[in-house]
Design a protein around this motif. Structure first.
Motif, mmCIF file in Angstrom:
data_model
loop_
_atom_site.group_PDB
_atom_site.id
_atom_site.type_symbol
_atom_site.label_atom_id
_atom_site.label_comp_id
_atom_site.label_asym_id
_atom_site.label_seq_id
_atom_site.Cartn_x
_atom_site.Cartn_y
_atom_site.Cartn_z
ATOM 1 N N ASN A 1 -1.000 -6.566 -4.860
ATOM 2 C CA ASN A 1 -0.704 -6.376 -3.449
ATOM 3 C C ASN A 1 0.317 -7.400 -2.936
ATOM 4 O O ASN A 1 -0.030 -8.364 -2.260
ATOM 5 C CB ASN A 1 -2.027 -6.480 -2.674
ATOM 6 C CG ASN A 1 -1.855 -6.133 -1.214
ATOM 7 O OD1 ASN A 1 -0.948 -5.370 -0.858
ATOM 8 N ND2 ASN A 1 -2.694 -6.697 -0.362
ATOM 9 N N ALA B 1 0.821 -1.213 0.000
ATOM 10 C CA ALA B 1 0.000 0.000 0.000
ATOM 11 C C ALA B 1 0.860 1.271 0.000
ATOM 12 O O ALA B 1 0.446 2.318 -0.491
ATOM 13 C CB ALA B 1 -0.929 -0.004 1.215
ATOM 14 N N VAL C 1 -6.903 -2.803 -6.616
ATOM 15 C CA VAL C 1 -5.932 -3.631 -5.902
ATOM 16 C C VAL C 1 -6.288 -5.091 -6.150
ATOM 17 O O VAL C 1 -7.427 -5.499 -5.940
ATOM 18 C CB VAL C 1 -5.959 -3.324 -4.393
ATOM 19 C CG1 VAL C 1 -4.958 -4.213 -3.645
ATOM 20 C CG2 VAL C 1 -5.643 -1.847 -4.160
ATOM 21 N N GLU D 1 1.229 3.506 -3.172
ATOM 22 C CA GLU D 1 0.099 4.193 -3.821
ATOM 23 C C GLU D 1 0.356 5.652 -4.198
ATOM 24 O O GLU D 1 -0.087 6.088 -5.257
ATOM 25 C CB GLU D 1 -1.183 4.001 -3.010
ATOM 26 C CG GLU D 1 -1.634 2.546 -3.087
ATOM 27 C CD GLU D 1 -3.084 2.286 -2.703
ATOM 28 O OE1 GLU D 1 -3.782 3.254 -2.336
ATOM 29 O OE2 GLU D 1 -3.506 1.128 -2.782
ATOM 30 N N ARG E 1 -0.494 7.093 -7.840
ATOM 31 C CA ARG E 1 -1.374 8.269 -8.001
ATOM 32 C C ARG E 1 -0.676 9.320 -8.859
ATOM 33 O O ARG E 1 -1.313 10.017 -9.636
ATOM 34 C CB ARG E 1 -1.716 8.884 -6.639
ATOM 35 C CG ARG E 1 -2.704 8.108 -5.825
ATOM 36 C CD ARG E 1 -4.154 8.414 -6.204
ATOM 37 N NE ARG E 1 -5.046 7.517 -5.474
ATOM 38 C CZ ARG E 1 -6.157 6.998 -5.962
ATOM 39 N NH1 ARG E 1 -6.553 7.294 -7.188
ATOM 40 N NH2 ARG E 1 -6.889 6.192 -5.241
ATOM 41 N N LEU F 1 -8.115 2.853 -8.868
ATOM 42 C CA LEU F 1 -6.858 2.196 -8.497
ATOM 43 C C LEU F 1 -7.273 0.832 -7.950
ATOM 44 O O LEU F 1 -7.729 0.712 -6.822
ATOM 45 C CB LEU F 1 -6.115 3.029 -7.452
ATOM 46 C CG LEU F 1 -4.640 2.700 -7.181
ATOM 47 C CD1 LEU F 1 -3.983 3.797 -6.360
ATOM 48 C CD2 LEU F 1 -4.427 1.356 -6.519
ATOM 49 N N ARG G 1 -2.743 -2.210 -8.712
ATOM 50 C CA ARG G 1 -1.666 -2.545 -7.779
ATOM 51 C C ARG G 1 -1.815 -3.998 -7.373
ATOM 52 O O ARG G 1 -2.862 -4.398 -6.880
ATOM 53 C CB ARG G 1 -1.711 -1.647 -6.541
ATOM 54 C CG ARG G 1 -0.638 -2.023 -5.504
ATOM 55 C CD ARG G 1 -0.541 -1.009 -4.383
ATOM 56 N NE ARG G 1 -1.666 -1.020 -3.465
ATOM 57 C CZ ARG G 1 -1.825 -1.895 -2.466
ATOM 58 N NH1 ARG G 1 -0.931 -2.831 -2.243
ATOM 59 N NH2 ARG G 1 -2.886 -1.813 -1.681
#
Ligand SMILES: Cc1cc2nc3c(=O)[nH]c(=O)nc-3n(C[C@H](O)[C@H](O)[C@H](O)COP(=O)(O)OP(=O)(O)OC[C@H]3O[C@@H](n4cnc5c(N)ncnc54)[C@H](O)[C@@H]3O)c2cc1C
Ligand SMILES: Nc1ncnc2c1ncn2[C@@H]1O[C@H](COP(=O)(O)O)[C@@H](O)[C@H]1O
Lengths: 248, 322
Positions: free
Chosen positions: A86, A65, A202, A68, A72, A200, A84
């Motif tokens: 993870n 995380a 995940v 991010e 962005r 976004l 993303r």
């Protein structure tokens, strides 16, 4: 055309590098993370394809995380959506397998990655990714044109460059030259505002192998002081290089 | 089982790094109690590799492979790995090899450690030392896959003679059209010039040289030394020199024996890419330029006076030592 730009999240180029936990981990304390410079050139080229050829541009990163803000920023520069995966990027092979899954699921025809990440300097993710997916691959790419499904690429070689012709689907390992330094985009206020509304997504990682393990870090030995030679006595430098340094 | 090494050549002649990677492969083979097999493409004097400890050379002579093609070369290497039951593959760090290495890694499911600067720390487990963070650190990496690929940094291990007699065999891989799906259209290589990757000595100019019209002396200095020419990033961004000369963290890495920096301030991004060079000389008119902290030898002075003088002194030196 659907383009995926792979972004690695790396320490800013001015970062001081330190290690922790008995020199087994990179110390992220006080380190500013940025879009890997090679990926920034790729992202800017992707924006050109978006503006001039109507491409859709997604960005993907494999990371926790904490990555991010970097993603962005890519959205603020103009990418349409982000993904993303993870997972900690354990090694290049592991990352490439995760990205291969993203490319398969997203049906991308062009994948723009960087020649290397400036942190671990692996230089392997795009090549492994291309091979896993059986896509064409151009490394150290410094120029890319797409016409329909035909691609013309320039790659850097030792002592010059080479022009290559291939077709989509294609993966490149890009670097400066894809666009010029002066073309790089800095996110503006409007971009930053818009980025907040963009998706976004995940996704969880797939099971993947990790054939290498980084075990321990160390730093180069401290350097002795420079030996200065007087500008009026250049011959002494030649002497030193011959007799002391033994390099000429 | 053997150690396989890819030995690069250009127009039939081995490159210097071919002998370095062969030397490295010999060291690994010794540690593992086995021998070295080299793969060469269209090499004229393949047996020469014996001097560096190669006991068998698989020479591939195909017209289609006379120009480098990453996927096809990787395919040939993968087939050679299988044929020889090789467990370790040694590669160099040239642009071509860095292009094919990840393809080979993926084909073999092998772990690949690039930028390796020393003989393995140990072979069981297999651990190598490589540079990371653009030369600001080193990392010791274990490769745990069955087949292991090691990319050796230029000039890091050196050329070591270990003469054995090398048998040379023709190797006939089976290639497909897919191997040539990326086609070379045109190669634009400056003829008769040493490349940054091959060079023992690199002479590099920065923004302190004020403009492209002043590069004559840089080239002359490089000529006298048999060196390659390079430049800082702003110099290539400004178009004074081609991109291929840009060195540093975001440019080409330099790992020469001698690096001479003229009118370059020594920004952290520049140093990151050139600090692997063994001896660094700085010529700069500002005694506070950060590069002096990273250099072995320095001259505080005006490049436009110092460099012509240095060229003269080197010519005298050459004449005396000829
Ligand atoms: C993300 C990122 C990546 C980067 N990557 C790289 C990279 O890979 N490679 C790279 O080189 N840079 C890189 N840079 C740029 C770097 O930060 C510096 O801006 C750059 O290296 C400066 O180049 P320079 O030393 O030629 O110019 P300057 O910093 O302008 O220095 C010129 C030097 O010349 C000296 N000088 C002036 N006149 C004379 C004279 N008559 N005689 C002798 N000396 C003189 C001055 O004292 C000065 O030290 C990067 C920057 C960023 C942000
Ligand atoms: N964790 C990651 N997530 C997404 N892309 C990555 C990641 N790591 C590497 N890449 C991509 O692969 C390129 C080469 O990275 P590397 O092989 O790590 O040197 C980078 O420039 C990125 O485009």
């Amino acid at each position: 055309m659907k383009i995926l730009v792979c972004i690695s999240n790396v320490p800013d180029t001015t970062s001081k590098i330190n290690f922790t936990e008995g020199d087994t981990k990179f110390d992220t304390n006080g380190v500013q993370f940025v879009i890997n410079p090679n990926d920034e050139f790729g992202l800017t080229r992707a924006m050109w394809f978006k503006e001039k050829q109507g491409a859709t541009v997604h960005v993907a990163t494999v990371g926790g995380a904490q990555t991010e803000p970097t993603i962005r920023k890519a959205l603020a520069i103009g990418a349409d959506e982000a993904i993303r995966v993870n997972a900690e990027p354990k090694d290049g092979f592991y990352v490439a397998q995760q990205l291969a899954e993203v490319v398969k699921n997203g049906g991308y025809e062009l994948v723009i990655a960087g020649r290397e990440s400036i942190d671990y300097n692996g230089g392997m993710v795009p090549g492994i990714l291309a091979t896993l997916l059986d896509m064409n691959f151009v490394n150290m790419c410094i120029g890319l044109e797409i016409d329909g499904t035909t691609a013309t690429a320039i790659r850097e070689i030792d002592g010059g460059k080479e022009k290559l012709s291939t077709s989509l689907p294609l993966v490149i390992g890009g670097q400066k030259g894809l666009v010029e330094e002066s073309d790089l985009k800095i996110p503006n206020m409007r971009g930053i505002m818009m980025a907040r509304k963009k998706a976004l997504n995940v996704v969880e990682p797939i099971d993947a192998s990790q054939p290498t393990q980084d075990q321990k870090f160390d730093k180069p030995a401290a350097k002795g002081p420079v030996k200065l030679v007087d500008a009026g006595n250049v011959g002494e430098l030649v002497e030193l290089l011959h007799n002391e340094a033994k390099v000429i | 089982m053997s150690v396989l090494v890819y030995t690069e050549s250009l127009k039939g002649k081995f490159k210097k790094n071919a002998f370095e990677v062969a030397s490295y492969a010999h060291k690994v083979a010794q540690d593992l109690g086995t021998t070295v097999t080299a793969v060469a493409f269209n090499a004229e004097d393949a047996a020469a590799l014996g001097t560096y400890g190669v006991s068998k050379v698989l020479n591939v002579s195909y017209d289609a492979l006379s120009t480098f093609s990453a996927k096809a070369y990787a395919d040939v290497l993968a087939q050679a790995v299988k044929a020889e039951d090789a467990k370790v593959v040694i590669l160099s760090s040239t642009a071509d090899t860095k292009y094919l290495a990840p393809i080979l890694a993926a084909k073999l499911g092998a772990g690949y450690a690039p930028n390796v600067v020393a003989a393995p720390d140990s072979t069981s487990p297999f651990v190598v030392k490589r540079t990371a963070f653009s030369n600001k650190g080193f990392v010791h990496t274990e490769i745990s896959s069955d087949i292991k690929i090691v990319g050796v940094s230029n000039n890091a291990y050196g050329v070591v003679e270990n003469a054995v007699s090398a048998s040379v065999e023709d190797f006939n891989p089976s290639l497909t059209d897919g191997d040539f799906a990326v086609k070379s259209v045109e190669v634009d290589r400056v003829a008769g010039k040493v490349t940054i990757a091959d060079a023992d000595i690199v002479v590099s100019g920065g923004r302190g040289l004020k403009g492209p019209e002043h590069w004559g002396m840089v080239e002359e200095l490089a000529d006298v030394l048999g060196a390659a020419t390079a430049c800082s990033k702003p110099v290539s961004d400004l178009g004074w020199r081609p991109h291929s000369e840009h060195v540093g963290q975001t440019g080409k890495p330099v790992a020469s024996n001698l690096y001479i920096a003229i009118g370059i301030s020594g920004a952290i991004q520049h140093l990151a890419g050139v600090s692997a060079s063994k001896v660094k000389v700085v010529i700069n008119n500002d005694p506070e330029a950060p590069f002096f902290k990273a250099a072995d030898y320095g001259i505080v002075g005006d490049a436009f006076e110092v460099v012509p003088e240095l060229i003269e002194k080197l010519k005298e030196f050459k004449a005396q030592n000829a």
